[in-house]
Design a protein around this motif. Structure first.
Motif, mmCIF file in Angstrom:
data_model
loop_
_atom_site.group_PDB
_atom_site.id
_atom_site.type_symbol
_atom_site.label_atom_id
_atom_site.label_comp_id
_atom_site.label_asym_id
_atom_site.label_seq_id
_atom_site.Cartn_x
_atom_site.Cartn_y
_atom_site.Cartn_z
ATOM 1 N N THR A 1 6.348 1.125 2.692
ATOM 2 C CA THR A 1 7.589 1.556 3.329
ATOM 3 C C THR A 1 8.231 0.349 3.982
ATOM 4 O O THR A 1 7.549 -0.427 4.661
ATOM 5 N N VAL A 2 9.526 0.164 3.766
ATOM 6 C CA VAL A 2 10.270 -0.872 4.477
ATOM 7 C C VAL A 2 10.457 -0.387 5.907
ATOM 8 O O VAL A 2 11.046 0.675 6.137
ATOM 9 N N THR A 3 9.897 -1.116 6.871
ATOM 10 C CA THR A 3 10.001 -0.639 8.257
ATOM 11 C C THR A 3 11.002 -1.446 9.080
ATOM 12 O O THR A 3 11.489 -0.968 10.090
ATOM 13 N N GLY B 1 13.093 2.337 5.924
ATOM 14 C CA GLY B 1 12.790 3.712 5.506
ATOM 15 C C GLY B 1 12.597 3.852 4.006
ATOM 16 O O GLY B 1 12.065 4.860 3.554
ATOM 17 N N MET B 2 13.028 2.842 3.231
ATOM 18 C CA MET B 2 12.837 2.910 1.776
ATOM 19 C C MET B 2 11.364 2.836 1.424
ATOM 20 O O MET B 2 10.606 2.109 2.038
ATOM 21 N N ARG B 3 10.990 3.598 0.380
ATOM 22 C CA ARG B 3 9.632 3.505 -0.164
ATOM 23 C C ARG B 3 9.698 2.669 -1.431
ATOM 24 O O ARG B 3 10.533 2.918 -2.298
ATOM 25 N N LEU B 4 8.805 1.700 -1.551
ATOM 26 C CA LEU B 4 8.781 0.805 -2.706
ATOM 27 C C LEU B 4 7.378 0.748 -3.264
ATOM 28 O O LEU B 4 6.408 1.053 -2.578
ATOM 29 N N HIS B 5 7.283 0.309 -4.516
ATOM 30 C CA HIS B 5 5.981 -0.025 -5.069
ATOM 31 C C HIS B 5 5.886 -1.538 -5.122
ATOM 32 O O HIS B 5 6.609 -2.180 -5.873
ATOM 33 N N GLU C 1 -2.252 -8.234 -4.047
ATOM 34 C CA GLU C 1 -3.454 -8.807 -4.666
ATOM 35 C C GLU C 1 -4.384 -7.706 -5.161
ATOM 36 O O GLU C 1 -5.167 -7.913 -6.070
ATOM 37 N N GLU C 2 -4.296 -6.512 -4.549
ATOM 38 C CA GLU C 2 -5.144 -5.396 -4.986
ATOM 39 C C GLU C 2 -4.435 -4.477 -5.975
ATOM 40 O O GLU C 2 -4.875 -3.364 -6.214
ATOM 41 N N GLY C 3 -3.306 -4.942 -6.524
ATOM 42 C CA GLY C 3 -2.570 -4.123 -7.480
ATOM 43 C C GLY C 3 -1.387 -3.443 -6.823
ATOM 44 O O GLY C 3 -1.097 -3.706 -5.655
ATOM 45 N N PRO C 4 -0.691 -2.565 -7.564
ATOM 46 C CA PRO C 4 0.497 -1.931 -7.012
ATOM 47 C C PRO C 4 0.164 -0.990 -5.860
ATOM 48 O O PRO C 4 -0.862 -0.321 -5.878
ATOM 49 N N ARG C 5 0.999 -0.987 -4.861
ATOM 50 C CA ARG C 5 0.745 -0.168 -3.681
ATOM 51 C C ARG C 5 2.089 0.357 -3.183
ATOM 52 O O ARG C 5 3.079 -0.360 -3.190
#
Ligand code: ZN
Length: 161
Positions: free
Chosen positions: A108-110, A93-97, A101-105
């Protein structure tokens, strides 16, 4: 005035999923203000608001393709926990950055299984049909400064400066 490109629109809204569960809503007394025609709202909702006016109320169903996109299984990946060192107490449920390879995105940890962590790069509302109840509180022309910035200022806008 009716809503068109470069209108500043103030709305109250409730967003529900297919089951009728409320996913999001504007707060009483704090309507959402946005600049119309500048990609600040999902396309399916913005399209339905075009031409409407203050006092209008509408119910809009937005398909995933006109909302937050179709769910893309290719955006789901499993990484070893050590790839996320520096992040404490990883939980589902955590959201991370994440760096990709396409840069920061935003991901969500599922799932966490043993040493492997599953990260989902889809928007949390990807693949969902969205049901909006919208009431239009106000419409005004944008200022030059708002147009230059591409978003709303002023008492109904977000604090930005
Ligand atoms: Zn600004």
């Amino acid at each position: 005035m009716s809503i068109g490109t470069d209108s500043v629109v103030t709305i109250h809204y409730t967003l529900k999923d297919d089951a009728g569960a409320v996913l999001d809503h504007s707060e009483p007394g704090e309507p959402l203000a946005y600049l119309h025609g500048h990609g600040n709202l999902i396309p399916g909702l913005e399209k339905e608001l075009t031409g409407k006016d203050t006092g209008d109320a509408l119910t809009v169903t937005v398909a995933p393709a006109d909302g937050y996109g179709e769910y893309d299984a290719a955006l789901v990946q499993s990484v070893p926990r050590r790839a996320l060192r520096g992040i404490k107490d990883i939980k589902a449920g955590m959201r991370l950055h994440a760096q990709t390879e396409e840069g920061p995105r935003a991901v969500t940890v599922t799932k966490i299984m043993g040493d492997m962590v599953t990260l989902d790069g889809n928007h949390p509302l990807a693949g969902k049909s969205l049901h909006f109840d919208v009431r239009i509180e106000g419409v005004r022309p944008a200022t030059e400064e708002e147009l230059a910035h591409g978003h709303v200022h002023g008492p109904d806008g977000h604090d930005h400066h």
